[in-house]
Scaffold this motif. Structure first.
Motif, PDB file in Angstrom:
ATOM      1  N   ALA A  83     -16.102  26.529 -23.958  1.00 32.72           N
ATOM      2  CA  ALA A  83     -14.861  25.930 -23.473  1.00 32.72           C
ATOM      3  C   ALA A  83     -14.966  25.585 -21.983  1.00 32.72           C
ATOM      4  O   ALA A  83     -14.481  24.538 -21.552  1.00 32.72           O
ATOM      5  N   TRP A  84     -15.594  26.455 -21.210  1.00 28.85           N
ATOM      6  CA  TRP A  84     -15.781  26.163 -19.790  1.00 28.85           C
ATOM      7  C   TRP A  84     -16.664  24.939 -19.596  1.00 28.85           C
ATOM      8  O   TRP A  84     -16.426  24.119 -18.711  1.00 28.85           O
ATOM      9  N   LEU A  85     -17.697  24.818 -20.422  1.00 29.19           N
ATOM     10  CA  LEU A  85     -18.565  23.640 -20.318  1.00 29.19           C
ATOM     11  C   LEU A  85     -17.817  22.375 -20.717  1.00 29.19           C
ATOM     12  O   LEU A  85     -18.007  21.318 -20.115  1.00 29.19           O
ATOM     13  N   LYS A  86     -16.964  22.463 -21.725  1.00 28.89           N
ATOM     14  CA  LYS A  86     -16.192  21.296 -22.163  1.00 28.89           C
ATOM     15  C   LYS A  86     -15.180  20.868 -21.111  1.00 28.89           C
ATOM     16  O   LYS A  86     -14.729  19.726 -21.114  1.00 28.89           O
ATOM     17  N   ALA A  87     -14.812  21.772 -20.200  1.00 26.63           N
ATOM     18  CA  ALA A  87     -13.872  21.421 -19.137  1.00 26.63           C
ATOM     19  C   ALA A  87     -14.518  20.477 -18.127  1.00 26.63           C
ATOM     20  O   ALA A  87     -13.815  19.787 -17.385  1.00 26.63           O
ATOM     21  N   LEU A  88     -15.832  20.438 -18.098  1.00 28.71           N
ATOM     22  CA  LEU A  88     -16.544  19.509 -17.222  1.00 28.71           C
ATOM     23  C   LEU A  88     -16.659  18.172 -17.956  1.00 28.71           C
ATOM     24  O   LEU A  88     -17.330  18.062 -18.971  1.00 28.71           O
ATOM     25  N   ARG A  89     -15.992  17.167 -17.439  1.00 23.15           N
ATOM     26  CA  ARG A  89     -15.861  15.901 -18.162  1.00 23.15           C
ATOM     27  C   ARG A  89     -17.172  15.250 -18.550  1.00 23.15           C
ATOM     28  O   ARG A  89     -17.293  14.673 -19.616  1.00 23.15           O
TER      29      ARG A  89
END
Length: 118
Positions: A83-89
């Motif tokens: 989820a944290w990685l997905k927060a990076l566009r």
């Protein structure tokens, strides 16, 4: 799994959520001597074991009883990191044509996550 074997890695266990529960996955993992830690979905009409905490949720116009996944706490760190990685566009929507560029930004994203945690 084939790629891991090519690299000489032999995992002992595979953790997955209820979406991967199938006899085919279980057999494929057993053939590779990998212990399956895939959560089992509760089938409709199947009794809930005594002492299991439940809560009511609405699914459309129907109320259903929802039971917690006992293995979720083991998968949570991985799900949180994804989820944290997905927060990076740049990582969430892959626009890079080259896989090497995408993997480089994935590594940069992991560095950012690690820097934020300390």
């Amino acid at each position: 799994m084939d790629e891991l074997e090519r690299k000489g890695l032999q995992p002992r266990e595979l953790w997955a959520d209820r979406g991967y529960a199938s006899a085919a996955h279980e057999q494929a993992l057993a053939a590779r001597r990998i212990r399956s830690r895939i959560s089992r979905p509760r089938r409709a009409g199947e009794p809930i074991p005594a002492g299991t905490p439940t809560r009511e949720v609405w699914r459309g116009k129907r109320r259903r009883l929802k039971t917690p996944d006992p293995q979720a706490r083991h998968r949570w760190p991985v799900e949180r990191t994804n989820a944290w990685l997905k927060a990076l566009r740049r990582i969430a929507t892959r626009r890079d044509r080259k896989a090497s560029n995408y993997l480089a930004f994935l590594e940069l994203g992991m560095i950012v996550i690690l820097l934020r945690s300390f």
